[in-house]
Design a protein around this motif. Structure first.
Motif, PDB file in Angstrom:
ATOM      1  N   ARG A 117       3.508 -17.943  88.248  1.00 54.73           N
ATOM      2  CA  ARG A 117       3.297 -19.283  88.830  1.00 54.73           C
ATOM      3  C   ARG A 117       2.994 -20.357  87.782  1.00 54.73           C
ATOM      4  NH1 ARG A 117       5.920 -18.934  92.953  1.00 54.73           N
ATOM      5  NH2 ARG A 117       4.807 -20.443  94.147  1.00 54.73           N
ATOM      6  N   TYR A 118       3.242 -20.081  86.498  1.00 55.13           N
ATOM      7  CA  TYR A 118       3.068 -21.091  85.452  1.00 55.13           C
ATOM      8  C   TYR A 118       4.017 -22.250  85.761  1.00 55.13           C
ATOM      9  CZ  TYR A 118       2.963 -23.157  80.781  1.00 55.13           C
ATOM     10  OH  TYR A 118       2.820 -24.017  79.729  1.00 55.13           O
ATOM     11  N   MET A 119       3.532 -23.473  85.656  1.00 55.22           N
ATOM     12  CA  MET A 119       4.318 -24.630  86.049  1.00 55.22           C
ATOM     13  C   MET A 119       4.441 -25.630  84.908  1.00 55.22           C
ATOM     14  SD  MET A 119       3.891 -27.197  89.346  1.00 55.22           S
ATOM     15  CE  MET A 119       2.586 -26.179  89.885  1.00 55.22           C
ATOM     16  N   ILE A 120       5.650 -26.153  84.728  1.00 50.78           N
ATOM     17  CA  ILE A 120       5.932 -27.190  83.740  1.00 50.78           C
ATOM     18  C   ILE A 120       6.540 -28.356  84.514  1.00 50.78           C
ATOM     19  CG2 ILE A 120       7.252 -27.818  81.693  1.00 50.78           C
ATOM     20  CD1 ILE A 120       7.610 -24.759  81.228  1.00 50.78           C
ATOM     21  N   CYS A 160       7.446 -20.567  87.227  1.00 51.42           N
ATOM     22  CA  CYS A 160       7.713 -19.146  87.022  1.00 51.42           C
ATOM     23  C   CYS A 160       7.448 -18.416  88.339  1.00 51.42           C
ATOM     24  CB  CYS A 160       6.815 -18.587  85.922  1.00 51.42           C
ATOM     25  SG  CYS A 160       7.012 -16.798  85.713  1.00 51.42           S
ATOM     26  N   PRO A 161       8.423 -17.653  88.855  1.00 50.97           N
ATOM     27  CA  PRO A 161       8.200 -16.955  90.120  1.00 50.97           C
ATOM     28  C   PRO A 161       7.204 -15.806  90.012  1.00 50.97           C
ATOM     29  CG  PRO A 161      10.344 -16.405  89.225  1.00 50.97           C
ATOM     30  CD  PRO A 161       9.766 -17.471  88.338  1.00 50.97           C
ATOM     31  N   PHE A 170      15.535 -20.522  81.159  1.00 49.23           N
ATOM     32  CA  PHE A 170      14.862 -20.012  79.977  1.00 49.23           C
ATOM     33  C   PHE A 170      13.669 -19.194  80.428  1.00 49.23           C
ATOM     34  CE2 PHE A 170      13.459 -24.290  80.911  1.00 49.23           C
ATOM     35  CZ  PHE A 170      12.081 -24.196  80.901  1.00 49.23           C
ATOM     36  N   PRO A 171      13.136 -18.348  79.541  1.00 52.53           N
ATOM     37  CA  PRO A 171      12.010 -17.503  79.945  1.00 52.53           C
ATOM     38  C   PRO A 171      10.698 -18.272  80.001  1.00 52.53           C
ATOM     39  CG  PRO A 171      12.632 -17.051  77.683  1.00 52.53           C
ATOM     40  CD  PRO A 171      13.634 -18.020  78.225  1.00 52.53           C
ATOM     41  N   CYS A 172       9.798 -17.797  80.842  1.00 49.99           N
ATOM     42  CA  CYS A 172       8.453 -18.364  80.976  1.00 49.99           C
ATOM     43  C   CYS A 172       7.701 -18.166  79.663  1.00 49.99           C
ATOM     44  CB  CYS A 172       7.720 -17.660  82.111  1.00 49.99           C
ATOM     45  SG  CYS A 172       5.972 -18.101  82.255  1.00 49.99           S
ATOM     46  N   ALA A 173       6.948 -19.172  79.249  1.00 48.78           N
ATOM     47  CA  ALA A 173       6.171 -19.092  78.022  1.00 48.78           C
ATOM     48  C   ALA A 173       4.997 -18.129  78.148  1.00 48.78           C
ATOM     49  CB  ALA A 173       5.649 -20.479  77.658  1.00 48.78           C
TER      50      ALA A 173
END
Length: 67
Positions: free
Chosen positions: A35-38, A31-32, A7-10
């Motif tokens: 760098r957002y991380m969940i 997210c590559p 899915f796409p990064c928020a």
């Protein structure tokens, strides 16, 4: 060629990638691009707000959450 499900990064919209758990970090989604991380370990949670006239009940955690 088949793309991995995802899915796409928020934050930026780039397709995110799932990372496996390691000795120091639980499994997570990163997210590559930005760098957002969940963290990928959902936990049930509940909340409540107690109000009586002009008073609000506030609680503080006894222990910080594990990271």
């Amino acid at each position: 060629m088949s793309r991995a499900p995802g899915f796409p990064c928020a934050v930026c919209g780039q397709r995110v990638t799932r990372r496996p758990a390691s000795a120091t970090r639980p499994k997570h989604i990163t997210c590559p691009r930005c760098r957002y991380m969940i963290y990928d370990y959902p936990r049930g949670a509940a909340g409540m707000l107690v109000v009586k006239r002009d008073h609000v009940l506030l609680l503080e955690r006894a222990h910080a959450p594990r990271g």
